[in-house]
Design a protein around this motif. Structure first.
Motif, PDB file in Angstrom:
ATOM      1  N   CYS A 320       0.834  -1.212   0.000  1.00  0.00           N
ATOM      2  CA  CYS A 320       0.000   0.000   0.000  1.00  0.00           C
ATOM      3  C   CYS A 320       0.866   1.258   0.000  1.00  0.00           C
ATOM      4  O   CYS A 320       0.566   2.238  -0.692  1.00  0.00           O
ATOM      5  N   VAL A 321       1.938   1.238   0.789  1.00  0.00           N
ATOM      6  CA  VAL A 321       2.838   2.390   0.873  1.00  0.00           C
ATOM      7  C   VAL A 321       3.506   2.640  -0.468  1.00  0.00           C
ATOM      8  O   VAL A 321       3.563   3.783  -0.964  1.00  0.00           O
ATOM      9  N   VAL A 322       4.022   1.574  -1.086  1.00  0.00           N
ATOM     10  CA  VAL A 322       4.692   1.706  -2.389  1.00  0.00           C
ATOM     11  C   VAL A 322       3.702   2.183  -3.443  1.00  0.00           C
ATOM     12  O   VAL A 322       4.029   3.022  -4.293  1.00  0.00           O
ATOM     13  N   ALA A 323       2.482   1.648  -3.387  1.00  0.00           N
ATOM     14  CA  ALA A 323       1.462   2.042  -4.365  1.00  0.00           C
ATOM     15  C   ALA A 323       1.149   3.527  -4.266  1.00  0.00           C
ATOM     16  O   ALA A 323       0.979   4.215  -5.290  1.00  0.00           O
ATOM     17  N   GLN A 324       1.080   4.045  -3.048  1.00  0.00           N
ATOM     18  CA  GLN A 324       0.805   5.480  -2.887  1.00  0.00           C
ATOM     19  C   GLN A 324       1.915   6.335  -3.498  1.00  0.00           C
ATOM     20  O   GLN A 324       1.653   7.364  -4.131  1.00  0.00           O
ATOM     21  N   THR A 325       3.157   5.892  -3.335  1.00  0.00           N
ATOM     22  CA  THR A 325       4.279   6.621  -3.926  1.00  0.00           C
ATOM     23  C   THR A 325       4.196   6.610  -5.442  1.00  0.00           C
ATOM     24  O   THR A 325       4.419   7.636  -6.115  1.00  0.00           O
ATOM     25  N   ARG A 326       3.862   5.446  -6.002  1.00  0.00           N
ATOM     26  CA  ARG A 326       3.716   5.329  -7.454  1.00  0.00           C
ATOM     27  C   ARG A 326       2.595   6.234  -7.972  1.00  0.00           C
ATOM     28  O   ARG A 326       2.754   6.932  -8.976  1.00  0.00           O
ATOM     29  N   LEU A 327       1.483   6.199  -7.289  1.00  0.00           N
ATOM     30  CA  LEU A 327       0.324   6.977  -7.733  1.00  0.00           C
ATOM     31  C   LEU A 327       0.604   8.472  -7.665  1.00  0.00           C
ATOM     32  O   LEU A 327       0.145   9.251  -8.518  1.00  0.00           O
ATOM     33  N   ARG A 328       1.352   8.891  -6.659  1.00  0.00           N
ATOM     34  CA  ARG A 328       1.719  10.294  -6.546  1.00  0.00           C
ATOM     35  C   ARG A 328       2.578  10.710  -7.751  1.00  0.00           C
ATOM     36  O   ARG A 328       2.378  11.791  -8.328  1.00  0.00           O
ATOM     37  N   LEU A 347      -7.408   6.556  -6.271  1.00  0.00           N
ATOM     38  CA  LEU A 347      -6.737   5.283  -5.978  1.00  0.00           C
ATOM     39  C   LEU A 347      -5.792   5.416  -4.783  1.00  0.00           C
ATOM     40  O   LEU A 347      -5.686   4.502  -3.955  1.00  0.00           O
ATOM     41  N   ALA A 348      -5.108   6.556  -4.693  1.00  0.00           N
ATOM     42  CA  ALA A 348      -4.208   6.775  -3.553  1.00  0.00           C
ATOM     43  C   ALA A 348      -4.982   6.793  -2.243  1.00  0.00           C
ATOM     44  O   ALA A 348      -4.523   6.274  -1.219  1.00  0.00           O
ATOM     45  N   ALA A 353      -6.498   4.062   2.874  1.00  0.00           N
ATOM     46  CA  ALA A 353      -7.494   3.415   3.730  1.00  0.00           C
ATOM     47  C   ALA A 353      -7.168   1.941   3.930  1.00  0.00           C
ATOM     48  O   ALA A 353      -7.329   1.391   5.031  1.00  0.00           O
ATOM     49  N   ARG A 354      -6.684   1.306   2.887  1.00  0.00           N
ATOM     50  CA  ARG A 354      -6.326  -0.113   2.992  1.00  0.00           C
ATOM     51  C   ARG A 354      -5.147  -0.299   3.948  1.00  0.00           C
ATOM     52  O   ARG A 354      -5.109  -1.276   4.711  1.00  0.00           O
ATOM     53  N   ALA A 355      -4.192   0.609   3.912  1.00  0.00           N
ATOM     54  CA  ALA A 355      -3.048   0.525   4.828  1.00  0.00           C
ATOM     55  C   ALA A 355      -3.511   0.653   6.274  1.00  0.00           C
ATOM     56  O   ALA A 355      -3.032  -0.077   7.159  1.00  0.00           O
ATOM     57  N   ALA A 356      -4.435   1.567   6.531  1.00  0.00           N
ATOM     58  CA  ALA A 356      -4.947   1.742   7.896  1.00  0.00           C
ATOM     59  C   ALA A 356      -5.679   0.491   8.367  1.00  0.00           C
ATOM     60  O   ALA A 356      -5.517   0.052   9.518  1.00  0.00           O
TER      61      ALA A 356
END
Length: 380
Positions: A320-328, A347-348, A353-356
């Motif tokens: 989830c963390v890596v995905a947020q970086t990619r999406l940014r 999507l970010a 929310a999924r990480a939480a």
């Protein structure tokens, strides 16, 4: 005035490509009598080679040695079929290292032909080997262990780049397919495909170049020699039941410290890094406990299962963390190109929310995994 004996100093490189691959490399010195009188000289020449450190070849035929099927290499022999606490620490560790060295070599040809999950499987084998060398470092010669650990890290990094791009591509493709059409603003799917598929193809070519190179083959030779000579220290020759649990307990304490640090960390990158560190510690504990199953049976298996659950949940958090970086990064690129970044932000938010939710699930998992009964065998 005549040549009596020919001495051939051969450097042999061999690789089979059947159901499993055997990568082997060795030096072989052959003596051949050129004339009848040379036969009388052979014993003296052979004795001179022995004094210089040579030993008899395991097979008179290079082809037969190259086609050996014993666990993937002639220098790696399987451990005892059944191990016990009274066996040496070296025997127990050797069995685990030999198993996963064979797994690494088995996946080599599959990676080359781009078979499904081949990169993942080979990377996991390298990770298991590296983790074992790290956890049980006191059993090995420090210099040789450092060399093996560095080589396994390099394999993991080389294979990790195409694998990470592959995983992220599948993740985003699935998430986009689940979104209503009206929320897909701009060429989102095309941008994701272009970026991640291109990254995967480029990094795959880099990985193949590495696997074809002398550096990789030289390391495989060193790895096989290392596995064949696990009993490198006095501690390695002690009974497994007394020498190994202390090292597993050390890995367990490290996991506990890292989880505590992650749960105390403030929200943001510091917390994300702390949870990623805890995941790595869980992975190490899992593999160490798996290694101990032949000695401690169900008790070791139960701790390995608990560590695996922790690893998987924290692995999802890291994804989830890596995905947020990619999406940014995608959103910034879209803005610069004059495109809408709305969908990437959507999507970010989902990933956040999924990480939480994953952290909340992990709290319950950690409460169960912290029970002392899982670790009674470590104190024994």
């Amino acid at each position: 005035g005549h040549d009596l004996v020919e001495v051939a100093d051969d450097q042999v490189n061999a690789r089979t490509m059947g159901e499993r691959t055997i990568v082997s490399r060795w030096r072989e010195v052959e003596l051949e009598a050129l004339v009848p009188a040379g036969v009388d000289v052979l014993p003296a020449a052979s004795k001179a080679l022995h004094r210089a450190g040579a030993r008899p070849a395991p097979s008179p035929s290079k082809l037969r040695r190259a086609l050996a099927v014993e666990l993937g290499a002639p220098d790696v022999q399987p451990g005892p079929a059944r191990l016990a606490a009274s066996d040496t620490a070296a025997q127990v560790v050797h069995a685990y290292l030999a198993e996963h060295t064979a797994a690494l070599l088995d996946r080599d040809p599959a990676v080359r032909v781009d078979a499904p999950e081949a990169v993942h499987d080979m990377r996991v084998a390298a990770r298991r080997l590296r983790s074992t060398v790290q956890t049980f470092r006191p059993l090995f010669d420090a210099e040789r262990a450092a060399e093996i650990e560095a080589g396994l890290r390099e394999i993991g990094e080389v294979l990790g780049r195409p694998r990470d791009a592959e995983v992220q591509l599948a993740r985003f493709t699935g998430e986009l397919a689940g979104q209503p059409v009206e929320l897909l603003l701009g060429p989102v799917a095309a941008r994701v495909q272009e970026s991640l598929l291109g990254e995967r193809l480029r990094s795959r070519e880099e990985a193949l170049a590495y696997l074809r190179g002398e550096r990789y083959l030289g390391f495989i030779e060193a790895l096989l020699a290392f596995v064949a000579d696990v009993g490198q220290t006095e501690r390695a020759r002690r009974p497994a039941g007394t020498a190994l649990p202390k090292l597993v307990a050390k890995a367990d304490r490290k996991l506990t410290r890292r989880v505590a640090r992650a749960r105390r960390a403030p929200a943001g990158s510091e917390r994300d890094l702390a949870y990623h560190g805890a995941r790595k510690a869980a992975k190490r504990l899992r593999y160490a406990s798996e290694l101990m199953v032949p000695v401690h049976g169900r008790d070791a298996a139960a701790l390995a299962t608990a560590a695996k659950r922790i690893q998987n949940e924290l692995g999802e958090h890291q994804d989830c963390v890596v995905a947020q970086t990619r999406l940014r990064a995608f959103a910034v690129a879209a803005n610069l190109a004059g495109e809408s970044s709305f969908t990437y932000g959507l999507l970010a938010g989902d990933e956040r929310a999924r990480a939480a939710a994953t952290r909340a699930t992990f709290d319950a998992t950690w409460a169960r995994a912290s029970r002392p009964r899982l670790r009674r065998w470590l104190r024994g």
